[in-house]
Design a protein around this motif. Structure first.
Motif, mmCIF file in Angstrom:
data_model
loop_
_atom_site.group_PDB
_atom_site.id
_atom_site.type_symbol
_atom_site.label_atom_id
_atom_site.label_comp_id
_atom_site.label_asym_id
_atom_site.label_seq_id
_atom_site.Cartn_x
_atom_site.Cartn_y
_atom_site.Cartn_z
ATOM 1 N N SER A 8 -3.402 70.100 -36.765
ATOM 2 C CA SER A 8 -4.087 71.205 -35.970
ATOM 3 C C SER A 8 -4.856 70.808 -34.793
ATOM 4 O O SER A 8 -5.243 71.527 -33.916
ATOM 5 N N LYS A 9 -5.139 69.682 -34.432
ATOM 6 C CA LYS A 9 -5.667 69.031 -33.259
ATOM 7 C C LYS A 9 -4.848 69.071 -32.139
ATOM 8 O O LYS A 9 -5.172 68.943 -30.812
ATOM 9 N N LEU A 11 -1.454 70.425 -32.327
ATOM 10 C CA LEU A 11 -0.491 71.569 -32.393
ATOM 11 C C LEU A 11 -1.057 73.040 -32.509
ATOM 12 O O LEU A 11 -2.225 73.092 -33.049
ATOM 13 N N LYS A 12 -0.366 73.945 -31.990
ATOM 14 C CA LYS A 12 -1.014 75.340 -31.741
ATOM 15 C C LYS A 12 -0.346 76.147 -32.956
ATOM 16 O O LYS A 12 -0.606 77.117 -33.450
ATOM 17 N N GLU A 13 1.038 75.476 -33.067
ATOM 18 C CA GLU A 13 1.792 76.383 -34.272
ATOM 19 C C GLU A 13 3.050 75.444 -34.678
ATOM 20 O O GLU A 13 3.315 74.670 -33.761
ATOM 21 N N LYS A 40 -0.756 72.927 -45.481
ATOM 22 C CA LYS A 40 -1.588 74.179 -45.126
ATOM 23 C C LYS A 40 -2.911 73.904 -45.536
ATOM 24 O O LYS A 40 -3.818 74.297 -44.756
ATOM 25 N N ASN A 43 -4.471 71.797 -42.968
ATOM 26 C CA ASN A 43 -4.582 72.298 -41.801
ATOM 27 C C ASN A 43 -4.793 73.844 -41.805
ATOM 28 O O ASN A 43 -3.876 74.589 -41.395
ATOM 29 N N LYS A 45 -6.303 76.269 -40.330
ATOM 30 C CA LYS A 45 -6.227 77.085 -39.071
ATOM 31 C C LYS A 45 -4.885 76.903 -38.285
ATOM 32 O O LYS A 45 -4.752 77.716 -37.351
ATOM 33 N N LEU A 46 -3.980 75.978 -38.733
ATOM 34 C CA LEU A 46 -2.655 75.930 -37.876
ATOM 35 C C LEU A 46 -1.613 76.777 -38.436
ATOM 36 O O LEU A 46 -1.327 76.882 -39.787
ATOM 37 N N ALA A 62 7.661 72.606 -32.564
ATOM 38 C CA ALA A 62 5.903 72.503 -32.350
ATOM 39 C C ALA A 62 5.764 73.380 -31.090
ATOM 40 O O ALA A 62 6.293 73.206 -30.104
ATOM 41 N N TYR A 64 2.494 73.628 -28.303
ATOM 42 C CA TYR A 64 1.344 73.126 -27.834
ATOM 43 C C TYR A 64 0.483 73.981 -27.071
ATOM 44 O O TYR A 64 1.020 75.140 -26.647
ATOM 45 N N ALA A 90 3.686 65.748 -33.529
ATOM 46 C CA ALA A 90 1.932 65.651 -33.434
ATOM 47 C C ALA A 90 1.819 64.563 -32.209
ATOM 48 O O ALA A 90 0.882 65.065 -31.497
#
Length: 98
Positions: A8-9, A11-13, A40, A43, A45-46, A62, A64, A90
């Motif tokens: 999650s640091k 990647l945005k999705e 999940k 992460n 919030k991802l 992914a 970004y 990542a």
């Protein structure tokens, strides 16, 4: 997988695409069944999107910062190879931030 809680640091999705019945997608289906909950949980919030569609090649995408996207085809990959592909995506996100 080392660093899977760091997804999650960087990647945005995360999107995983595969066919529900295709033999080419079998390892990807197994990967999702075995690892989705852990990914999940580590992460929360991802956004991790699972897309099943008939005839689709197994892929890992992914997204970004600034809408940049990168994808990897997963056909023929085993679970450890899929984890490596995820790790590579990542790392690519970390490199974009540098």
């Amino acid at each position: 997988m080392a660093g899977r809680s760091q997804l999650s640091k960087n990647l945005k999705e995360l999107r995983i695409l595969f066919c529900q019945t295709s033999p080419a997608s079998s390892h990807t289906r197994e990967f999702v069944e075995k690892n989705y909950k852990v990914l999940k949980t580590e992460n929360p919030k991802l956004p991790i999107l699972i897309r099943e569609a008939h005839g689709v090649e197994p892929q890992l995408w992914a997204r970004y910062d600034f809408g940049v996207e990168k994808g990897i085809r997963l056909e023929g990959m085993t679970e450890p190879q899929i984890f490596k592909a995820l790790e590579d995506l990542a790392k690519a996100g970390a490199a974009l931030k540098a």
